[in-house]
Design a protein around this motif. Structure first.
Motif, PDB file in Angstrom:
ATOM      1  N   LEU A 201       0.918  -1.168  -0.004  1.00 12.69           N
ATOM      2  CA  LEU A 201      -0.037   0.035   0.111  1.00 12.69           C
ATOM      3  C   LEU A 201       0.831   1.480   0.001  1.00 12.69           C
ATOM      4  O   LEU A 201       1.790   1.395   0.816  1.00 12.69           O
ATOM      5  CB  LEU A 201      -0.800  -0.037   1.296  1.00 12.69           C
ATOM      6  CG  LEU A 201      -1.799   1.173   1.408  1.00 12.69           C
ATOM      7  CD1 LEU A 201      -2.778   1.268   0.470  1.00 12.69           C
ATOM      8  CD2 LEU A 201      -2.494   0.990   2.881  1.00 12.69           C
ATOM      9  N   MET A 202       0.468   2.373  -0.999  1.00 10.57           N
ATOM     10  CA  MET A 202       1.417   3.340  -0.980  1.00 10.57           C
ATOM     11  C   MET A 202       0.308   4.716  -0.950  1.00 10.57           C
ATOM     12  O   MET A 202      -0.691   4.433  -1.522  1.00 10.57           O
ATOM     13  CB  MET A 202       1.976   3.467  -2.385  1.00 10.57           C
ATOM     14  CG  MET A 202       3.011   2.188  -2.694  1.00 10.57           C
ATOM     15  SD  MET A 202       3.911   2.551  -4.241  1.00 10.57           S
ATOM     16  CE  MET A 202       4.720   3.953  -4.291  1.00 10.57           C
TER      17      MET A 202
ATOM     18  N   CYS B 299       0.294  -0.056   8.038  1.00 10.49           N
ATOM     19  CA  CYS B 299       0.110  -0.745   7.009  1.00 10.49           C
ATOM     20  C   CYS B 299       0.588  -0.273   5.694  1.00 10.49           C
ATOM     21  O   CYS B 299       0.620  -0.940   4.536  1.00 10.49           O
ATOM     22  CB  CYS B 299      -1.421  -1.026   6.916  1.00 10.49           C
ATOM     23  SG  CYS B 299      -2.245  -1.625   8.304  1.00 10.49           S
ATOM     24  N   VAL B 300       1.196   1.115   5.900  1.00 18.29           N
ATOM     25  CA  VAL B 300       1.654   1.736   4.374  1.00 18.29           C
ATOM     26  C   VAL B 300       3.024   1.590   4.074  1.00 18.29           C
ATOM     27  O   VAL B 300       3.858   1.446   5.293  1.00 18.29           O
ATOM     28  CB  VAL B 300       1.199   3.129   4.515  1.00 18.29           C
ATOM     29  CG1 VAL B 300       1.999   3.884   3.276  1.00 18.29           C
ATOM     30  CG2 VAL B 300      -0.122   3.680   4.866  1.00 18.29           C
ATOM     31  N   ARG B 301       3.286   0.770   2.934  1.00 22.82           N
ATOM     32  CA  ARG B 301       4.954   0.728   2.729  1.00 22.82           C
ATOM     33  C   ARG B 301       5.573   1.835   2.282  1.00 22.82           C
ATOM     34  O   ARG B 301       6.699   2.038   2.541  1.00 22.82           O
ATOM     35  CB  ARG B 301       4.813  -0.327   1.512  1.00 22.82           C
ATOM     36  CG  ARG B 301       4.185  -1.674   1.596  1.00 22.82           C
ATOM     37  CD  ARG B 301       5.203  -2.736   2.353  1.00 22.82           C
ATOM     38  NE  ARG B 301       4.556  -3.936   2.296  1.00 22.82           N
ATOM     39  CZ  ARG B 301       4.783  -4.857   1.410  1.00 22.82           C
ATOM     40  NH1 ARG B 301       5.568  -4.409   0.349  1.00 22.82           N
ATOM     41  NH2 ARG B 301       4.243  -6.135   1.640  1.00 22.82           N
ATOM     42  N   GLN B 302       5.021   2.956   1.667  1.00 24.32           N
ATOM     43  CA  GLN B 302       5.586   4.088   1.375  1.00 24.32           C
ATOM     44  C   GLN B 302       4.912   5.090   1.049  1.00 24.32           C
ATOM     45  O   GLN B 302       3.567   5.013   0.665  1.00 24.32           O
ATOM     46  CB  GLN B 302       6.158   3.705  -0.125  1.00 24.32           C
ATOM     47  CG  GLN B 302       7.262   4.721  -0.709  1.00 24.32           C
ATOM     48  CD  GLN B 302       8.486   4.974  -0.184  1.00 24.32           C
ATOM     49  OE1 GLN B 302       9.306   3.713  -0.193  1.00 24.32           O
ATOM     50  NE2 GLN B 302       8.851   6.010   0.646  1.00 24.32           N
TER      51      GLN B 302
ATOM     52  N   ARG C 288      10.054  -0.371  -7.618  1.00 21.58           N
ATOM     53  CA  ARG C 288      10.671  -1.262  -6.450  1.00 21.58           C
ATOM     54  C   ARG C 288       9.502  -1.840  -5.486  1.00 21.58           C
ATOM     55  O   ARG C 288       9.786  -2.983  -5.178  1.00 21.58           O
ATOM     56  CB  ARG C 288      11.289  -0.021  -5.473  1.00 21.58           C
ATOM     57  CG  ARG C 288      12.109  -0.671  -4.721  1.00 21.58           C
ATOM     58  CD  ARG C 288      12.821   0.693  -3.922  1.00 21.58           C
ATOM     59  NE  ARG C 288      13.552   1.444  -4.672  1.00 21.58           N
ATOM     60  CZ  ARG C 288      13.476   2.894  -4.297  1.00 21.58           C
ATOM     61  NH1 ARG C 288      13.022   3.314  -3.124  1.00 21.58           N
ATOM     62  NH2 ARG C 288      13.990   4.000  -5.258  1.00 21.58           N
ATOM     63  N   GLN C 289       8.284  -1.432  -5.421  1.00 22.11           N
ATOM     64  CA  GLN C 289       7.358  -2.132  -4.521  1.00 22.11           C
ATOM     65  C   GLN C 289       6.945  -3.572  -5.397  1.00 22.11           C
ATOM     66  O   GLN C 289       6.829  -4.646  -4.733  1.00 22.11           O
ATOM     67  CB  GLN C 289       6.025  -1.101  -4.263  1.00 22.11           C
ATOM     68  CG  GLN C 289       6.479  -0.284  -3.467  1.00 22.11           C
ATOM     69  CD  GLN C 289       6.775  -0.875  -1.819  1.00 22.11           C
ATOM     70  OE1 GLN C 289       6.200  -1.859  -1.566  1.00 22.11           O
ATOM     71  NE2 GLN C 289       7.591  -0.088  -1.282  1.00 22.11           N
TER      72      GLN C 289
ATOM     73  N   SER D 104      11.596   6.267   7.668  1.00 23.62           N
ATOM     74  CA  SER D 104      12.241   5.480   6.795  1.00 23.62           C
ATOM     75  C   SER D 104      11.350   5.282   5.339  1.00 23.62           C
ATOM     76  O   SER D 104      11.822   4.919   4.582  1.00 23.62           O
ATOM     77  CB  SER D 104      12.886   4.250   7.413  1.00 23.62           C
ATOM     78  OG  SER D 104      11.937   3.403   7.555  1.00 23.62           O
ATOM     79  N   ARG D 105       9.988   5.325   5.707  1.00 20.04           N
ATOM     80  CA  ARG D 105       9.148   5.054   4.668  1.00 20.04           C
ATOM     81  C   ARG D 105       8.575   6.405   4.035  1.00 20.04           C
ATOM     82  O   ARG D 105       7.530   6.345   3.210  1.00 20.04           O
ATOM     83  CB  ARG D 105       8.129   4.173   4.983  1.00 20.04           C
ATOM     84  CG  ARG D 105       8.342   2.804   5.657  1.00 20.04           C
ATOM     85  CD  ARG D 105       7.126   2.072   6.054  1.00 20.04           C
ATOM     86  NE  ARG D 105       7.682   0.585   6.602  1.00 20.04           N
ATOM     87  CZ  ARG D 105       6.902  -0.209   6.911  1.00 20.04           C
ATOM     88  NH1 ARG D 105       5.764  -0.123   6.821  1.00 20.04           N
ATOM     89  NH2 ARG D 105       7.360  -1.434   7.453  1.00 20.04           N
TER      90      ARG D 105
END
Length: 421
Positions: A147-148, A175-178, A417-418, A198-199
């Protein structure tokens, strides 16, 4: 806390549905496809889709260059675009036709979210700008869906609204990757909500990468040819209730000095088109509308743009643009649309939705802030009387717009990348 949130969602759902029905009285599209709000779709099941959520028209416009890049890069992946509003839905159809699948995002109820996920089965979820729905986010995490949040923005007002439930918001953001933030300020606000630093990175604003419709300038020139190239013309775009009266009073002030001046006014929401037209006529203006008259004549003083998706050509046809949602505390709308067409930009005091972009335009001499409703007429008149200043502001607006491009490329690298991970 999530259980309390879900209980609250169930309790307020009847009120939300009643509001939906009430809005449908003025704009019938709110009554259509209501089953989708609860996760019941006619959309054939898809697998491995890339899902993009853009709540309404502004977010769809912002996502346009990104969605086009996704179509080109991932030709074999089904693209699903969700919105919340009918106007957003209509904009998706205008921009992408049948090249993407479109449904409404369901209410943030566990059973509705589950149905949505089973039907769409995304391999990647992309939220445009700011939409934090805890049950939706947890459903992505449970299913292992990256999830972005892209083009992420968070106004000071929104930040204050989230703080009473910061624990729940922090859990949802886990829950958010980026997060690809529009600006350093937006990134800092997400950090203050508890997002892992870092995200978060600053990618810039996707709206700088929006394509200017190829026919906007020629269409604008054609309009000017019909109502007179030397005629003073200003536009008030994306206006809200509480602004139109001030705008019309400003136009009365302009007409005292420039009796042939023309005001183009574009209400933000279709359900208000007729109301605004009636208000204009009740004040005694000679009035034309897009739906009935197509274009104004020399005899018309106000032209109501009661159509969706046509604003850019009218921005191109005007001498200067006032961007609405800023005289009232809505937070303003997209100042980049007139800037992309080299138009001077005026805004009111409330621009927190587009804070940094607006400040950049003002700082670079491409835009100006109107201090109050009472000052609007005088500020518009000064610019209409000063062709040299208008030209200078318009040139600087286009320079700002061009210099900030590149966000789509940066966001696409994050998406690649994801998906590789």
């Amino acid at each position: 806390m999530r259980y309390l949130y879900t209980l609250a969602m169930y309790l307020v759902t009847p009120i939300i549905v009643l509001r939906l029905l009430a809005r449908g009285v003025r704009y019938r599209d709110y009554h259509r496809r209501w089953r989708e709000r609860f996760g019941f779709y006619d959309l054939p099941p898809v697998r491995g889709s890339i899902w993009v959520h853009a709540v309404s028209v502004g977010e769809v416009n912002a996502a346009e260059p990104l969605i086009k890049a996704l179509r080109e890069e991932y030709t074999n992946a089904p693209l699903v675009v969700t919105t919340v509003t009918p106007t957003g839905s209509e904009r998706v159809r205008q921009l992408f036709g049948n090249s993407v699948s479109h449904v409404y995002l369901p209410y943030d109820l566990p059973f509705a979210v589950s149905r949505f996920m089973k039907r769409v089965r995304p391999r990647l979820a992309i939220i445009v700008e700011t939409e934090i729905w805890p049950n939706l986010y947890f459903a992505c995490k449970k299913r292992g869906i990256p999830l972005m949040i892209v083009n992420a923005r968070l106004s000071e007002r929104s930040l204050r609204g989230y703080r009473p439930m910061q624990g729940l918001v922090r859990s949802a953001l886990s829950c958010v990757r980026q997060i690809a933030a529009q600006s350093r300020t937006d990134a800092a606000r997400y950090r203050s909500l508890g997002m892992d630093p870092s995200r978060i990175l600053v990618s810039g604003n996707l709206k700088f990468d929006m394509p200017v419709p190829y026919d906007a300038v020629p269409a604008g020139d054609a309009l000017r040819q019909q109502w007179g190239r030397l005629r003073p013309v200003w536009i008030a775009g994306s206006t809200h209730e509480g602004e139109e009266l001030a705008i019309l009073e400003a136009h009365l002030e302009v007409l005292k000095r420039l009796p042939d001046a023309l005001l183009l006014i574009a209400p933000r929401h279709p359900e208000r088109f007729k109301m605004v037209e009636n208000s204009v006529r009740s004040l005694g203006f000679s009035t034309a509308t897009r739906s009935t008259d197509r274009v104004p004549t020399a005899a018309h003083q106000v032209f109501v743009i009661d159509a969706m998706g046509e604003l850019m050509q009218f921005y191109a046809a005007a001498d200067l643009a006032f961007v609405g949602g800023s005289l009232v505390p809505i937070g303003g709308h997209n100042v980049l649309e007139p800037a992309a067409l080299s138009k001077p930009v005026l805004v009111g005091p409330h621009t927190f939705n587009f804070e940094e972009i607006t400040l950049t335009l003002i700082r670079e001499g491409a835009g100006a802030r109107v201090d109050s409703s009472d000052a609007l007429g005088g500020d518009v008149l000064k610019l209409l009387l000063d062709q040299g200043r208008r030209a200078q502001m318009g040139t600087r607006a286009k320079v700002v717009f061009d210099s900030e491009r590149g966000a789509v490329k940066r966001v696409m690298e994050l998406i690649d990348r994801q998906l590789q991970e």
